[in-house]
Structure formats: structure tokens, C-alpha cells
Design a protein around this motif. Structure first.
Motif, short mmCIF file in Angstrom:
data_model
loop_
_atom_site.label_atom_id
_atom_site.label_comp_id
_atom_site.label_asym_id
_atom_site.label_seq_id
_atom_site.Cartn_x
_atom_site.Cartn_y
_atom_site.Cartn_z
N LEU A 37 45.82 41.51 46.30
CA LEU A 37 44.56 41.38 45.59
C LEU A 37 44.29 42.54 44.64
O LEU A 37 43.62 42.38 43.62
N ARG A 157 45.81 35.36 36.66
CA ARG A 157 44.72 36.32 36.42
C ARG A 157 44.83 36.94 35.02
O ARG A 157 43.81 37.12 34.33
N ILE A 180 35.97 38.10 35.14
CA ILE A 180 36.01 38.15 36.60
C ILE A 180 37.43 38.07 37.13
O ILE A 180 37.73 38.56 38.23
N PRO A 184 38.37 42.43 41.26
CA PRO A 184 38.78 42.02 42.62
C PRO A 184 38.37 40.61 43.02
O PRO A 184 39.17 39.90 43.64
N PRO A 185 37.13 40.13 42.70
CA PRO A 185 36.80 38.75 43.10
C PRO A 185 37.74 37.71 42.51
O PRO A 185 38.00 36.67 43.13
N GLY A 186 38.26 37.98 41.29
CA GLY A 186 39.20 37.05 40.69
C GLY A 186 40.45 36.88 41.51
O GLY A 186 41.04 35.79 41.55
N PHE A 188 40.62 36.91 44.76
CA PHE A 188 40.31 35.97 45.84
C PHE A 188 40.32 34.53 45.34
O PHE A 188 40.85 33.64 46.01
N PHE A 189 39.73 34.29 44.17
CA PHE A 189 39.67 32.93 43.63
C PHE A 189 41.07 32.38 43.37
O PHE A 189 41.39 31.24 43.74
#
Length: 218
Positions: A37, A157, A180, A184-186, A188-189
């Protein structure tokens, strides 16, 4: 039928492909999530981390396999960590010598390979119990699977977050980057999306085998 028979007759190939597909450390076993991640915001970073981990997996697995009978059981984990740390240090200085920008982008995650559960797990469960060649092949399979997973995540990403791949602009100036995706949230997605796709492919492969068996296949 022929390909399945040939794989069954080639244990080395089956062992190699186990880490790439059936037991992929990221998409199946969901291990090593911290570097997955953190550094997969671009293909270059993902590829560098994947190759670094692959080298440490193969080199440490080979050495542990060769000296496994000489390591007392009471200190085996500590010994494994020392061996892994040695090769991580080699990787750390090599990347630093090749590219300071890449070294800074990867940050502390190169040093953290020492405690990566993929490498420690491979050392404890496989290399310490098998001969040299299978340990090397297993390390190659797990390292290749990890690298492929990182590059898959990094490609999505970078493409959506910057509109580029490997630094080359692909989507043009009119594309509005999804900021995004490089945060970091990207990670996870995108990881969630790949996990869903991988699970669907594995399920579909199982359904094909069931249908084949129902039609008289063995």
C-alpha cells in the motif's frame, strides 16, 4: 488436459507457479500489505520494491536451505533474521547507489523487508525444511507473484492518479487526475478491486473444472 498433465509431471514448474498464482502472497494470502500500500503509487516504485523483495527471498532462502542443518532450533528465527538483514543491506546500498530519487521514494520500506512476513514465512516454513533447488524455485515464485501484484496495483494507481505509466503521459492534458489514487486510501481501493478480480477468476476457474468433470473429464 495436456497442460494439466505436463504441470503435474513437472514439480518445479508447479512449485514456481504456486507463488505466482495459486498462493500469490498479495492477491491470495494478503501478506506484506505495508509495502504493497505504501510504495505502489507508481510502476517504478512498485517494480523496484518487488525486485528487491524477490532478490532477498531467493538469496536468503538459498542460504538458509544450505545451512539449515547447522542452525540450532533455539536460535533459528534470530539466525533467519540476521541472514535476511544481510541481503536487505546489500539491496539497500545497491538502490542507493543506482538512484537516490528512487531510494528516497521507497524510504524506510527497503529496510523493513527484514521483517516482511512473506520472507520470514518462506524461511521458516519452506527454506529451512527443503533442499537448495526447491528453495530457490519457491523464492522465485513467491517473489515473482509479489512483484506482479505490486506492478498491477502501481499501474492502476499511476494511470488514474497521474494519467501516466512509467512517467509517460498517456491520457493527455484534458485528463483530470484522481489525486486520491496516489494517496494511501487509493492503495486500499485498488487493492480491493484486484482482490475481487482475482477471487472471481479463481472461482470461475473452479466452475470450469466442475463443468469439465461433469462432462466426463477426469
Amino acid at each position: 488436459m495436456t497442460s494439466r498433465s505436463s504441470q503435474a509431471g513437472n514439480p518445479s514448474l508447479e512449485l514456481l507457479m504456486r507463488g505466482v498464482w495459486r498462493d500469490n502472497p498479495v492477491f491470495v494470502m494478503v501478506l506484506g500489505m505495508c509495502p504493497v500500500l505504501a510504495v505502489s503509487n507508481s510502476v517504478i516504485n512498485a517494480l523496484a520494491m518487488g525486485l528487491a523483495t524477490l532478490f532477498v527471498l531467493v538469496a536468503s532462502g538459498a542460504l538458509i536451505s544450505m545451512v539449515r542443518h547447522l542452525i540450532p532450533k533455539q536460535v533459528r528465527i534470530a539466525t533467519f533474521i540476521v541472514i535476511i538483514a544481510t541481503f536487505v543491506t546489500v539491496v539497500d546500498y545497491t538502490i542507493q547507489a543506482i538512484s537516490l530519487d528512487l531510494y528516497n521514494a521507497l524510504g524506510a520500506f527497503i529496510q523493513l523487508i527484514v521483517v516482511n512476513c512473506i520472507i520470514l514465512g518462506q524461511a521458516e516454513s519452506f527454506a529451512s525444511q527443503n533442499k537448495l533447488l526447491p528453495s530457490i524455485i519457491n523464492g522465485l515464485g513467491m517473489g515473482s507473484g509479489f512483484t506482479i501484484a505490486l506492478v498491477c496495483i502501481g499501474a492502476v494507481r499511476e494511470l488514474l492518479g497521474n494519467g501516466s505509466l512509467l512517467g509517460f503521459d498517456l491520457l493527455g492534458p484534458q485528463f483530470q487526475p484522481w489525486v486520491i489514487m496516489i494517496l494511501p486510501p487509493g492503495g486500499f481501493f485498488v487493492l480491493g478491486g484486484w482482490l475481487l478480480l482475482f477471487a472471481w477468476l479463481r472461482e470461475r476457474k473452479g466452475e470450469v473444472r466442475i463443468i469439465s468433470g461433469g462432462c466426463g473429464g477426469h
